[in-house]
Design an enzyme around this catalytic site. Sequence first.
Site, PDB file in Angstrom:
ATOM      1  N   GLU A 160      33.902 -57.763  43.677  1.00 55.54           N
ATOM      2  CA  GLU A 160      33.507 -56.704  44.474  1.00 55.54           C
ATOM      3  C   GLU A 160      32.394 -56.122  43.622  1.00 55.54           C
ATOM      4  O   GLU A 160      31.915 -55.025  43.717  1.00 55.54           O
ATOM      5  CB  GLU A 160      34.210 -55.893  45.200  1.00 55.54           C
ATOM      6  CG  GLU A 160      35.420 -56.364  45.950  1.00 55.54           C
ATOM      7  CD  GLU A 160      36.286 -55.295  46.754  1.00 55.54           C
ATOM      8  OE1 GLU A 160      36.173 -54.157  46.154  1.00 55.54           O
ATOM      9  OE2 GLU A 160      36.952 -55.498  47.617  1.00 55.54           O
ATOM     10  N   GLU A 270      42.158 -61.216  48.922  1.00 59.74           N
ATOM     11  CA  GLU A 270      43.094 -60.077  49.158  1.00 59.74           C
ATOM     12  C   GLU A 270      43.140 -59.975  50.715  1.00 59.74           C
ATOM     13  O   GLU A 270      41.866 -60.411  51.319  1.00 59.74           O
ATOM     14  CB  GLU A 270      42.438 -58.763  48.732  1.00 59.74           C
ATOM     15  CG  GLU A 270      42.197 -58.347  47.428  1.00 59.74           C
ATOM     16  CD  GLU A 270      41.696 -57.109  46.998  1.00 59.74           C
ATOM     17  OE1 GLU A 270      41.573 -56.873  45.875  1.00 59.74           O
ATOM     18  OE2 GLU A 270      41.470 -56.267  47.902  1.00 59.74           O
TER      19      GLU A 270
END
Length: 478
Positions: A160, A270
């Site tokens: 990220e 995730e």
Amino acid sequence: MFNWSTAALVATCACISLVSAVQNVKVQGADFVNNVTSNRLQIIGVAYQPGGSDAFGKGSDPLSNGTLCLRDAALMQSLGVNTIRVYNLDPTLNHDDCVSIFNAVGIYMLLDVNSPLPDQSLNPGDLDGSYSSTYLNHIFSVVEAFHNYPNLLGFFSGNEVMNDVGDGGPVPPYIRAVTRDLTNYIAKHSPRLIPVGYSAADVKEILTDSWAYLSCAIDGKMDPSRIAFFGLNSYSWCGPTSDTANYVASSYDQLVDEFGKTSIPVFFSEYGCNKVEPRVFDEVPVLYGNMTDVMSGGLVYEYYEETSNNYGLVWLYDNGTAQIRVDYDNLQSQYNKLDIKALESGNSSATMIQPPSCSKSLIQSSTFNNSFVIPDVPSGGQELINNGIKDPMNGKLVSVTQTQVALPVYGSNGGLLKDLAIKPLADDQSNTPDGGSTSGTTTSSGSNPSGTKKSEAVQLAATAYLLAGILVSCIFNL
């Protein structure tokens, strides 16, 4: 200070059993494939970062305490996972015991090379300053610490790093630069090729461009700056009573369309929205059903419950015990429904798609970077790549000296789990769901757990308890 974990391992020397190594997994087109059996590996995994990033940097990491890893590996094996993701690792620590335990039960590892400590990650606000030889020394140290382990599935070069639309301008070339440096270091200093990928935030405006930018080939299909796999942190499917709990409303159908022509594995790095509790994970049969032609599975966020964030599958308590949450039971039930033979069989619809050549035409957003000129290796970095880092901590598999879990673990119904243990697998096997119910193996004996945080005294007491159990086990096995 006296090291109880070391003492426990020394005490088990009379009852050592050798570890069988799982087979390496390689990237083959858009799939992960077992090097020996040629079975496809669909990731059935969990994120594993006890205490979160706040607990890192205090002399331990998730893979440095064999006592705790034994307990968690037993619970994960019963759950049915075949992969863990670990975000923050200290390459100066010894990870042999933990990794060998996970290896013994057929669980692979996806590891992030970055950490939240200074000079150990790319800073989007200071890309030139954070992309330094000091930073490279750290991420290469992580490579050195883990490259010998056969159950290492791959490294994430970033997680990220692009968190909003604006990051799509300056950040992408630096992610490719870090990927290039890791890939080149692995080629020179690792006994085998280990894939390097990226884990993306679900920023829909730049998601497809991120994948396209990072997976295209600048200098042919062997371009070292090209990622080998792409992970997506996605929480768009939110439970049976939510208006997003179906294939279309969650945008899962769009993901299949967007990544339908991928030349590398794509998976959820995730997933597991918690807006509806307890989580029932009704996205699992979809992910491992009509999405498998494109997606390579996913990792549920997360194994441990962190400060009541309601993402955890397991609680930890200050008296050294752990307790399964209802979410664990629900996930196990979903995993038990999977057709593992079908998941492991070759992807009949997949073709060996050649990576596209990098060009401006691949990028859809007007604000996303469409230049494929990436930064040069920072000063001193190429010397590290050529010669290797100094005094690396090279991990290796060791004998698994204990299979029975001595630390108390409770089921979601409050009963003490009976005979919790790891079950070592044969050489080429990865772990799969076994159809069982972990909480169904409980007894009513034992006191209920309490508290939320372990203290050092409790850790010593718990390890002493383990030591006593090991000694008894050795006596009866002599």
